[in-house]
Design a protein around this motif. Structure first.
Motif, PDB file in Angstrom:
ATOM      1  N   PHE A  69      -0.150  -4.825  -6.188  1.00 19.23           N
ATOM      2  CA  PHE A  69       0.620  -3.922  -6.063  1.00 19.23           C
ATOM      3  C   PHE A  69       0.592  -3.878  -7.729  1.00 19.23           C
ATOM      4  CE2 PHE A  69       4.532  -2.610  -7.943  1.00 19.23           C
ATOM      5  CZ  PHE A  69       3.994  -0.751  -7.004  1.00 19.23           C
ATOM      6  N   ILE A  70       0.612  -5.423  -8.234  1.00 15.98           N
ATOM      7  CA  ILE A  70       1.096  -4.801 -10.196  1.00 15.98           C
ATOM      8  C   ILE A  70      -0.278  -4.764 -10.891  1.00 15.98           C
ATOM      9  CG2 ILE A  70       1.491  -6.082 -11.922  1.00 15.98           C
ATOM     10  CD1 ILE A  70       3.624  -5.025 -10.285  1.00 15.98           C
ATOM     11  N   GLU A  71      -1.601  -4.590 -10.102  1.00 14.79           N
ATOM     12  CA  GLU A  71      -2.926  -4.938 -10.589  1.00 14.79           C
ATOM     13  C   GLU A  71      -2.786  -3.379 -10.920  1.00 14.79           C
ATOM     14  OE1 GLU A  71      -5.510  -7.327 -10.834  1.00 14.79           O
ATOM     15  OE2 GLU A  71      -4.146  -8.589 -11.143  1.00 14.79           O
ATOM     16  N   ALA A  72      -2.481  -2.597  -9.785  1.00 17.20           N
ATOM     17  CA  ALA A  72      -2.911  -1.271  -9.191  1.00 17.20           C
ATOM     18  C   ALA A  72      -2.049  -0.144  -9.715  1.00 17.20           C
ATOM     19  CB  ALA A  72      -2.751  -0.773  -7.782  1.00 17.20           C
ATOM     20  N   TYR A  73      -0.676  -0.663 -10.028  1.00 15.04           N
ATOM     21  CA  TYR A  73       0.294   0.063 -10.223  1.00 15.04           C
ATOM     22  C   TYR A  73      -0.285  -0.027 -12.375  1.00 15.04           C
ATOM     23  CZ  TYR A  73       4.515   0.649 -13.414  1.00 15.04           C
ATOM     24  OH  TYR A  73       5.704   1.306 -13.235  1.00 15.04           O
ATOM     25  N   GLU A  74      -0.649  -1.085 -12.974  1.00 16.53           N
ATOM     26  CA  GLU A  74      -0.770  -0.761 -14.060  1.00 16.53           C
ATOM     27  C   GLU A  74      -2.033  -0.261 -14.398  1.00 16.53           C
ATOM     28  OE1 GLU A  74      -1.073  -5.021 -15.729  1.00 16.53           O
ATOM     29  OE2 GLU A  74       1.353  -5.596 -15.997  1.00 16.53           O
ATOM     30  N   LYS A  75      -3.500   0.075 -13.704  1.00 18.24           N
ATOM     31  CA  LYS A  75      -4.450   0.567 -13.539  1.00 18.24           C
ATOM     32  C   LYS A  75      -3.205   2.453 -13.453  1.00 18.24           C
ATOM     33  CE  LYS A  75      -7.862  -1.907 -11.423  1.00 18.24           C
ATOM     34  NZ  LYS A  75      -8.341  -2.234 -10.472  1.00 18.24           N
ATOM     35  N   LEU A  76      -2.545   2.890 -13.444  1.00 13.84           N
ATOM     36  CA  LEU A  76      -2.221   3.753 -13.303  1.00 13.84           C
ATOM     37  C   LEU A  76      -1.606   4.222 -14.877  1.00 13.84           C
ATOM     38  CD1 LEU A  76       0.188   4.266 -10.057  1.00 13.84           C
ATOM     39  CD2 LEU A  76      -1.992   4.688 -10.545  1.00 13.84           C
TER      40      LEU A  76
ATOM     41  N   GLN B  92       0.988  -0.679   0.421  1.00  9.01           N
ATOM     42  CA  GLN B  92       0.313  -0.205   0.092  1.00  9.01           C
ATOM     43  C   GLN B  92       0.794   0.907   0.057  1.00  9.01           C
ATOM     44  OE1 GLN B  92      -4.105   0.345  -0.007  1.00  9.01           O
ATOM     45  NE2 GLN B  92      -2.791   2.737  -1.058  1.00  9.01           N
ATOM     46  N   GLN B  93       1.671   1.837   0.640  1.00  5.45           N
ATOM     47  CA  GLN B  93       3.133   2.426   0.919  1.00  5.45           C
ATOM     48  C   GLN B  93       3.404   2.955  -0.402  1.00  5.45           C
ATOM     49  OE1 GLN B  93       5.627   1.624   4.069  1.00  5.45           O
ATOM     50  NE2 GLN B  93       4.110   2.495   5.460  1.00  5.45           N
ATOM     51  N   ALA B  94       3.970   1.414  -1.058  1.00  2.00           N
ATOM     52  CA  ALA B  94       4.929   1.413  -2.382  1.00  2.00           C
ATOM     53  C   ALA B  94       3.777   2.513  -3.464  1.00  2.00           C
ATOM     54  CB  ALA B  94       5.212   0.182  -3.131  1.00  2.00           C
ATOM     55  N   ILE B  95       2.583   1.675  -3.170  1.00  2.00           N
ATOM     56  CA  ILE B  95       1.752   2.071  -4.478  1.00  2.00           C
ATOM     57  C   ILE B  95       1.460   3.611  -3.932  1.00  2.00           C
ATOM     58  CG2 ILE B  95      -0.569   1.368  -3.775  1.00  2.00           C
ATOM     59  CD1 ILE B  95       0.463   1.149  -7.481  1.00  2.00           C
ATOM     60  N   GLU B  96       1.284   3.952  -3.545  1.00  2.00           N
ATOM     61  CA  GLU B  96       0.757   5.833  -2.552  1.00  2.00           C
ATOM     62  C   GLU B  96       1.936   6.083  -3.009  1.00  2.00           C
ATOM     63  OE1 GLU B  96      -0.185   5.086   2.084  1.00  2.00           O
ATOM     64  OE2 GLU B  96      -2.398   4.265   1.160  1.00  2.00           O
ATOM     65  N   TYR B  97       2.912   5.995  -2.557  1.00  2.00           N
ATOM     66  CA  TYR B  97       4.292   6.184  -2.872  1.00  2.00           C
ATOM     67  C   TYR B  97       4.425   6.714  -5.072  1.00  2.00           C
ATOM     68  CZ  TYR B  97       9.351   7.655  -4.305  1.00  2.00           C
ATOM     69  OH  TYR B  97      10.062   8.346  -4.939  1.00  2.00           O
ATOM     70  N   ILE B  98       3.658   5.508  -5.189  1.00  2.00           N
ATOM     71  CA  ILE B  98       3.801   5.968  -7.414  1.00  2.00           C
ATOM     72  C   ILE B  98       3.195   6.593  -7.279  1.00  2.00           C
ATOM     73  CG2 ILE B  98       3.805   4.515  -9.366  1.00  2.00           C
ATOM     74  CD1 ILE B  98       6.225   3.818  -8.449  1.00  2.00           C
ATOM     75  N   GLN B  99       2.214   6.704  -6.954  1.00  2.00           N
ATOM     76  CA  GLN B  99       1.075   7.806  -6.896  1.00  2.00           C
ATOM     77  C   GLN B  99       1.467   8.880  -6.689  1.00  2.00           C
ATOM     78  OE1 GLN B  99      -2.175   6.644  -4.516  1.00  2.00           O
ATOM     79  NE2 GLN B  99      -3.370   5.240  -6.701  1.00  2.00           N
ATOM     80  N   SER B 100       1.788   9.334  -6.508  1.00  2.00           N
ATOM     81  CA  SER B 100       2.172  10.724  -5.595  1.00  2.00           C
ATOM     82  C   SER B 100       3.480  11.054  -6.294  1.00  2.00           C
ATOM     83  CB  SER B 100       2.977  10.702  -4.042  1.00  2.00           C
ATOM     84  OG  SER B 100       4.317  10.216  -3.969  1.00  2.00           O
TER      85      SER B 100
END
Length: 107
Positions: free
Chosen positions: A51-58, A17-25
């Motif tokens: 994480f990968i699923e959320a990352y690919e949605k970005l 969760q922290q990792a995807i939030e960092y990527i989003q920021s």
């Protein structure tokens, strides 16, 4: 310079969760965006797959080498990693300095 011989800036997060939030920021800041992301399958809160699923949605447009990192040697995990467009490869733990150096040479 670190043990790999490369001048790298490393960012580590305690869970998915922290990792995807960092990527989003940093998604709009190409200079801050990583060249290499190592994702552990067994991260807490959001596991590696989530994480990968959320990352690919970005819809990241930068060239980023993403590797799934795991102590798992299950063929189904290796095959599953191949189904994601953002995952460049699967790395079995432990991650050695030699293997990390190889990855850094590719980015």
């Amino acid at each position: 310079m670190d043990k790999t011989g490369f001048d790298v800036n490393t960012v580590s997060k305690n869970n998915g969760q922290q990792a995807i939030e960092y990527i989003q920021s940093i998604v709009d800041d190409e200079e801050k965006f990583p060249d290499l992301i190592l994702v552990d399958i067994n991260m807490p809160i959001l596991n590696g797959w989530e994480f990968i699923e959320a990352y690919e949605k970005l819809s990241i447009t930068y060239k980023v080498d993403v590797y799934m990192l795991s102590s798992s040697v299950y063929e189904n995990d290796i095959e599953r990693a191949k189904t994601y467009k953002s995952i460049k490869g699967f790395i079995s733990k432990p991650l050695s300095i030699e293997r990390l150096t190889e990855l850094l040479k590719l980015v």
